[in-house]
Design an enzyme around this catalytic site. Sequence first.
Site, mmCIF file in Angstrom:
data_model
loop_
_atom_site.group_PDB
_atom_site.id
_atom_site.type_symbol
_atom_site.label_atom_id
_atom_site.label_comp_id
_atom_site.label_asym_id
_atom_site.label_seq_id
_atom_site.Cartn_x
_atom_site.Cartn_y
_atom_site.Cartn_z
ATOM 1 N N GLU A 1 6.456 5.930 -9.273
ATOM 2 C CA GLU A 1 4.966 5.746 -9.179
ATOM 3 C C GLU A 1 4.106 6.475 -7.991
ATOM 4 O O GLU A 1 3.138 7.024 -8.185
ATOM 5 C CB GLU A 1 4.451 4.154 -8.941
ATOM 6 C CG GLU A 1 4.936 3.179 -10.028
ATOM 7 C CD GLU A 1 4.326 1.694 -9.733
ATOM 8 O OE1 GLU A 1 5.021 1.270 -8.814
ATOM 9 O OE2 GLU A 1 3.526 1.287 -10.148
ATOM 10 N N HIS B 1 1.595 0.134 -13.429
ATOM 11 C CA HIS B 1 2.280 -0.999 -13.995
ATOM 12 C C HIS B 1 3.694 -0.651 -13.912
ATOM 13 O O HIS B 1 3.982 0.305 -14.413
ATOM 14 C CB HIS B 1 1.767 -1.611 -15.139
ATOM 15 C CG HIS B 1 2.275 -2.815 -15.620
ATOM 16 N ND1 HIS B 1 2.145 -3.986 -15.174
ATOM 17 C CD2 HIS B 1 3.482 -2.863 -16.670
ATOM 18 C CE1 HIS B 1 2.906 -4.866 -15.465
ATOM 19 N NE2 HIS B 1 3.793 -4.081 -16.357
ATOM 20 N N GLY C 1 0.881 -1.423 0.106
ATOM 21 C CA GLY C 1 0.055 0.002 0.147
ATOM 22 C C GLY C 1 0.775 1.348 -0.053
ATOM 23 O O GLY C 1 0.343 2.531 0.475
ATOM 24 N N ASP D 1 -2.908 -5.580 -18.560
ATOM 25 C CA ASP D 1 -1.790 -4.317 -18.885
ATOM 26 C C ASP D 1 -1.916 -3.898 -20.259
ATOM 27 O O ASP D 1 -0.945 -3.650 -21.183
ATOM 28 C CB ASP D 1 -0.293 -4.871 -18.622
ATOM 29 C CG ASP D 1 -0.117 -5.434 -17.326
ATOM 30 O OD1 ASP D 1 -0.915 -5.141 -16.439
ATOM 31 O OD2 ASP D 1 0.442 -6.407 -17.061
HETATM 32 C C1 GRF Z 1 3.454 -1.470 -7.939
HETATM 33 O O1 GRF Z 1 4.866 -1.316 -8.237
HETATM 34 C C2 GRF Z 1 2.756 -1.525 -8.913
HETATM 35 O O2 GRF Z 1 3.005 -0.999 -10.263
HETATM 36 C C3 GRF Z 1 2.549 -2.989 -8.891
HETATM 37 O O3 GRF Z 1 2.593 -3.504 -7.513
HETATM 38 C C4 GRF Z 1 3.512 -2.580 -6.600
HETATM 39 C C5 GRF Z 1 2.389 -1.982 -5.719
HETATM 40 O O4 GRF Z 1 3.137 -1.409 -4.722
HETATM 41 N N1 GRF Z 1 1.389 -3.652 -9.578
HETATM 42 P P1 GRF Z 1 2.313 -1.004 -3.275
HETATM 43 O O5 GRF Z 1 1.478 -2.150 -2.757
HETATM 44 O O6 GRF Z 1 1.553 0.115 -3.713
HETATM 45 O O7 GRF Z 1 3.456 -0.653 -2.199
#
Ligand code: GRF
Length: 186
Positions: free
Chosen positions: A173, A107, A13, A143
């Site tokens: 991200e 992603h 999260g 995706d």
């Molecule tokens: C992210 O890298 C997302 O792109 C992938 O899972 C990861 C999630 O990270 N699908 P978190 O649970 O938000 O720390």
Amino acid sequence: MEKKLAVLVSGNGTNLEAIIKSDISVSLVIADQMCWGIELAHEHDIPSQIVRRLDYSNGAFNRFEYTKVIRKILLGREIDLVMMAGFMTILDRCIFDSYEMKVLNTHPSLLPAFQGKRAVRDALAAGVKITGCTLHYATERLDDDRFIVDQRSVPVYDTDTETTLHRRIKAKERIMVPENLRLLLR
Ligand code: GRF
């Protein structure tokens, strides 16, 4: 009126945390298992619900029934936009009956490169020098690269492992996702 956002999580999260810290209002958190994302929701008094994937896995996973339950919860809370932030369950296409072009996914690669669950490992194995992350609208295709909202690049170092590279991608991200959500929720 501001649009209502739901965030779907499965794991750490950290993206959800970045969204909350950016002062974006989260109306609902849904997880497919008990996870840190649910703890975070509790901490911040955000309504949350666990819809356990395991409860729909009597033999094979009943994706359709599972998705119908998620959809009902989202509709019940009048959610407008859904952010899959590390949500590891692929939803059935019936989610798009109600939420077409309203489900976002992040992603950890520059789509269309390295689709699937091993995106970071695959980028390392391919020897690319730049990878990154993609925010896109989810569709019935896994995706899907047809509806990209944003992408950020990340360098790959010779010394990288899957862990160090994914850490660097996730840092990007955590910037990309809230920046875009702020615009899309207007
Ligand atoms: C992210 O890298 C997302 O792109 C992938 O899972 C990861 C999630 O990270 N699908 P978190 O649970 O938000 O720390």
